[in-house]
Design a protein around this motif. Structure first.
Motif, PDB file in Angstrom:
ATOM      1  N   ARG A  22     -13.178   7.855   7.619  1.00  0.00           N
ATOM      2  CA  ARG A  22     -12.651   6.701   6.885  1.00  0.00           C
ATOM      3  C   ARG A  22     -13.481   6.428   5.641  1.00  0.00           C
ATOM      4  O   ARG A  22     -12.947   6.203   4.553  1.00  0.00           O
ATOM      5  CB  ARG A  22     -12.677   5.471   7.806  1.00  0.00           C
ATOM      6  N   LEU A  23     -14.791   6.478   5.774  1.00  0.00           N
ATOM      7  CA  LEU A  23     -15.674   6.252   4.623  1.00  0.00           C
ATOM      8  C   LEU A  23     -15.504   7.345   3.567  1.00  0.00           C
ATOM      9  O   LEU A  23     -15.453   7.057   2.370  1.00  0.00           O
ATOM     10  CB  LEU A  23     -17.129   6.164   5.082  1.00  0.00           C
ATOM     11  N   PHE A  24     -15.408   8.590   4.001  1.00  0.00           N
ATOM     12  CA  PHE A  24     -15.207   9.698   3.057  1.00  0.00           C
ATOM     13  C   PHE A  24     -13.887   9.550   2.307  1.00  0.00           C
ATOM     14  O   PHE A  24     -13.833   9.689   1.084  1.00  0.00           O
ATOM     15  CB  PHE A  24     -15.228  11.050   3.780  1.00  0.00           C
ATOM     16  N   LEU A  25     -12.818   9.273   3.053  1.00  0.00           N
ATOM     17  CA  LEU A  25     -11.502   9.114   2.422  1.00  0.00           C
ATOM     18  C   LEU A  25     -11.494   7.896   1.498  1.00  0.00           C
ATOM     19  O   LEU A  25     -10.928   7.945   0.400  1.00  0.00           O
ATOM     20  CB  LEU A  25     -10.417   8.994   3.492  1.00  0.00           C
ATOM     21  N   GLY A  26     -12.158   6.839   1.923  1.00  0.00           N
ATOM     22  CA  GLY A  26     -12.273   5.656   1.074  1.00  0.00           C
ATOM     23  C   GLY A  26     -12.975   5.962  -0.229  1.00  0.00           C
ATOM     24  O   GLY A  26     -12.575   5.491  -1.300  1.00  0.00           O
ATOM     25  N   TRP A  27     -14.031   6.782  -0.172  1.00  0.00           N
ATOM     26  CA  TRP A  27     -14.744   7.139  -1.392  1.00  0.00           C
ATOM     27  C   TRP A  27     -13.860   7.980  -2.315  1.00  0.00           C
ATOM     28  O   TRP A  27     -13.918   7.838  -3.537  1.00  0.00           O
ATOM     29  CB  TRP A  27     -16.053   7.858  -1.095  1.00  0.00           C
ATOM     30  N   VAL A  38       3.807   1.068 -13.603  1.00  0.00           N
ATOM     31  CA  VAL A  38       3.396   2.247 -12.838  1.00  0.00           C
ATOM     32  C   VAL A  38       1.877   2.353 -12.861  1.00  0.00           C
ATOM     33  O   VAL A  38       1.246   2.592 -11.821  1.00  0.00           O
ATOM     34  CB  VAL A  38       4.053   3.528 -13.407  1.00  0.00           C
ATOM     35  N   ASP A  39       1.279   2.169 -14.049  1.00  0.00           N
ATOM     36  CA  ASP A  39      -0.183   2.210 -14.154  1.00  0.00           C
ATOM     37  C   ASP A  39      -0.826   1.158 -13.259  1.00  0.00           C
ATOM     38  O   ASP A  39      -1.801   1.449 -12.548  1.00  0.00           O
ATOM     39  CB  ASP A  39      -0.630   1.994 -15.598  1.00  0.00           C
ATOM     40  N   ALA A  40      -0.291  -0.063 -13.280  1.00  0.00           N
ATOM     41  CA  ALA A  40      -0.866  -1.147 -12.484  1.00  0.00           C
ATOM     42  C   ALA A  40      -0.736  -0.862 -10.988  1.00  0.00           C
ATOM     43  O   ALA A  40      -1.715  -0.998 -10.235  1.00  0.00           O
ATOM     44  CB  ALA A  40      -0.193  -2.470 -12.834  1.00  0.00           C
ATOM     45  N   LEU A  41       0.449  -0.447 -10.538  1.00  0.00           N
ATOM     46  CA  LEU A  41       0.625  -0.125  -9.119  1.00  0.00           C
ATOM     47  C   LEU A  41      -0.281   1.018  -8.688  1.00  0.00           C
ATOM     48  O   LEU A  41      -0.885   0.976  -7.611  1.00  0.00           O
ATOM     49  CB  LEU A  41       2.085   0.227  -8.825  1.00  0.00           C
ATOM     50  N   PHE A  42      -0.381   2.037  -9.520  1.00  0.00           N
ATOM     51  CA  PHE A  42      -1.213   3.197  -9.207  1.00  0.00           C
ATOM     52  C   PHE A  42      -2.679   2.799  -9.098  1.00  0.00           C
ATOM     53  O   PHE A  42      -3.356   3.116  -8.120  1.00  0.00           O
ATOM     54  CB  PHE A  42      -1.005   4.274 -10.278  1.00  0.00           C
ATOM     55  N   MET A  43      -3.167   2.068 -10.088  1.00  0.00           N
ATOM     56  CA  MET A  43      -4.584   1.685 -10.090  1.00  0.00           C
ATOM     57  C   MET A  43      -4.916   0.707  -8.966  1.00  0.00           C
ATOM     58  O   MET A  43      -5.935   0.868  -8.281  1.00  0.00           O
ATOM     59  CB  MET A  43      -4.968   1.102 -11.446  1.00  0.00           C
ATOM     60  N   PHE A  44      -4.076  -0.309  -8.762  1.00  0.00           N
ATOM     61  CA  PHE A  44      -4.350  -1.250  -7.675  1.00  0.00           C
ATOM     62  C   PHE A  44      -4.204  -0.569  -6.317  1.00  0.00           C
ATOM     63  O   PHE A  44      -4.907  -0.928  -5.370  1.00  0.00           O
ATOM     64  CB  PHE A  44      -3.463  -2.488  -7.792  1.00  0.00           C
ATOM     65  N   GLY A  45      -3.308   0.413  -6.229  1.00  0.00           N
ATOM     66  CA  GLY A  45      -3.183   1.187  -4.992  1.00  0.00           C
ATOM     67  C   GLY A  45      -4.443   1.985  -4.708  1.00  0.00           C
ATOM     68  O   GLY A  45      -4.969   1.962  -3.594  1.00  0.00           O
ATOM     69  N   LEU A  46      -4.945   2.704  -5.711  1.00  0.00           N
ATOM     70  CA  LEU A  46      -6.174   3.483  -5.523  1.00  0.00           C
ATOM     71  C   LEU A  46      -7.351   2.580  -5.176  1.00  0.00           C
ATOM     72  O   LEU A  46      -8.099   2.848  -4.230  1.00  0.00           O
ATOM     73  CB  LEU A  46      -6.508   4.274  -6.790  1.00  0.00           C
ATOM     74  N   GLY A  47      -7.528   1.515  -5.958  1.00  0.00           N
ATOM     75  CA  GLY A  47      -8.647   0.609  -5.720  1.00  0.00           C
ATOM     76  C   GLY A  47      -8.538  -0.104  -4.383  1.00  0.00           C
ATOM     77  O   GLY A  47      -9.524  -0.207  -3.642  1.00  0.00           O
ATOM     78  N   GLY A  48      -7.350  -0.584  -4.068  1.00  0.00           N
ATOM     79  CA  GLY A  48      -7.144  -1.268  -2.791  1.00  0.00           C
ATOM     80  C   GLY A  48      -7.372  -0.362  -1.600  1.00  0.00           C
ATOM     81  O   GLY A  48      -8.004  -0.761  -0.616  1.00  0.00           O
ATOM     82  N   LEU A  49      -6.879   0.867  -1.688  1.00  0.00           N
ATOM     83  CA  LEU A  49      -7.114   1.832  -0.610  1.00  0.00           C
ATOM     84  C   LEU A  49      -8.601   2.104  -0.442  1.00  0.00           C
ATOM     85  O   LEU A  49      -9.118   2.121   0.676  1.00  0.00           O
ATOM     86  CB  LEU A  49      -6.394   3.150  -0.902  1.00  0.00           C
ATOM     87  N   GLY A  50      -9.280   2.339  -1.548  1.00  0.00           N
ATOM     88  CA  GLY A  50     -10.712   2.627  -1.480  1.00  0.00           C
ATOM     89  C   GLY A  50     -11.491   1.495  -0.851  1.00  0.00           C
ATOM     90  O   GLY A  50     -12.303   1.712   0.060  1.00  0.00           O
ATOM     91  N   VAL A  51     -11.251   0.283  -1.298  1.00  0.00           N
ATOM     92  CA  VAL A  51     -11.977  -0.881  -0.760  1.00  0.00           C
ATOM     93  C   VAL A  51     -11.633  -1.105   0.712  1.00  0.00           C
ATOM     94  O   VAL A  51     -12.527  -1.323   1.544  1.00  0.00           O
ATOM     95  CB  VAL A  51     -11.677  -2.136  -1.609  1.00  0.00           C
ATOM     96  N   ALA A  52     -10.343  -1.056   1.063  1.00  0.00           N
ATOM     97  CA  ALA A  52      -9.931  -1.276   2.449  1.00  0.00           C
ATOM     98  C   ALA A  52     -10.571  -0.246   3.381  1.00  0.00           C
ATOM     99  O   ALA A  52     -11.067  -0.601   4.460  1.00  0.00           O
ATOM    100  CB  ALA A  52      -8.410  -1.226   2.561  1.00  0.00           C
ATOM    101  N   LEU A  53     -10.559   1.005   2.977  1.00  0.00           N
ATOM    102  CA  LEU A  53     -11.118   2.047   3.835  1.00  0.00           C
ATOM    103  C   LEU A  53     -12.631   1.938   3.949  1.00  0.00           C
ATOM    104  O   LEU A  53     -13.190   2.075   5.042  1.00  0.00           O
ATOM    105  CB  LEU A  53     -10.719   3.428   3.309  1.00  0.00           C
ATOM    106  N   ILE A  54     -13.310   1.699   2.864  1.00  0.00           N
ATOM    107  CA  ILE A  54     -14.769   1.602   2.924  1.00  0.00           C
ATOM    108  C   ILE A  54     -15.198   0.392   3.746  1.00  0.00           C
ATOM    109  O   ILE A  54     -16.129   0.480   4.559  1.00  0.00           O
ATOM    110  CB  ILE A  54     -15.379   1.603   1.514  1.00  0.00           C
TER     111      ILE A  54
END
Length: 164
Positions: free
Chosen positions: A27-32, A84-100
């Motif tokens: 989870r931490l690796f995928l989050g990173w 699209v840019d906003a959804l993509f960026m918030f998706g990446l950032g949100g996934l990273g934070v949630a997983l970490i």
């Protein structure tokens, strides 16, 4: 008390099972991976991008405008769109934070699987396999992490669940 009940490990021992730590580390690796993609695309650190979103560069335009597959017209029309840019960026950032942090893993699994499907569809067909690539592996990992409550080990999943 039956023999079956006495042989079953206690909940505290089950919670410390080595597999839980393996999932937590995954989870931490995928989050990173997701958090780094967000940071690099935000600031343009030169690892995967030349200039960042904060400099006015669209994080989706380069990739989506060069797609070549059965859905290329759809993705070409989406390239560089602000939403699209906003959804993509918030998706990446949100996934990273949630997983970490180990929080909101069910929401991360749903959103992340949708994101992975979209990225897979935009990059059809994979170079080395008829249909399988890393996007499906990431999606499967996201779902497994959510279903196993992997945020409770080396994360804030347990305290977060108490707040809800």
């Amino acid at each position: 008390m039956s023999l079956d009940t006495r042989l079953r490990p206690s909940p505290s021992l089950a919670a410390e099972h080595p597999a839980r730590y393996a999932l937590a580390i995954g989870r931490l690796f995928l989050g990173w991976i997701f958090l780094w993609a967000f940071i690099d695309k935000l600031f343009g650190l030169g690892k995967g991008t030349e200039s960042g979103w904060l400099s006015g560069t669209s994080p989706s335009k380069g990739f989506l405008s060069r797609t070549d597959g059965p859905f290329k017209e759809i993705f070409h029309s989406m390239a560089g769109q602000v939403w699209v840019d906003a959804l993509f960026m918030f998706g990446l950032g949100g996934l990273g934070v949630a997983l970490i942090l180990g929080i909101c893993l069910r929401l991360a699994a749903i959103g992340g699987t949708i994101l992975m499907f979209m990225l897979w569809a935009a990059s059809l067909w994979p170079d080395t396999n008829p249909f399988m690539d890393m996007h499906w592996i990431y999606a499967a990992m996201l779902i497994a992490l959510a279903l196993t409550d992997a945020g409770s080990t080396l994360g804030f999943g347990r305290p977060w669940a108490c707040l809800l």
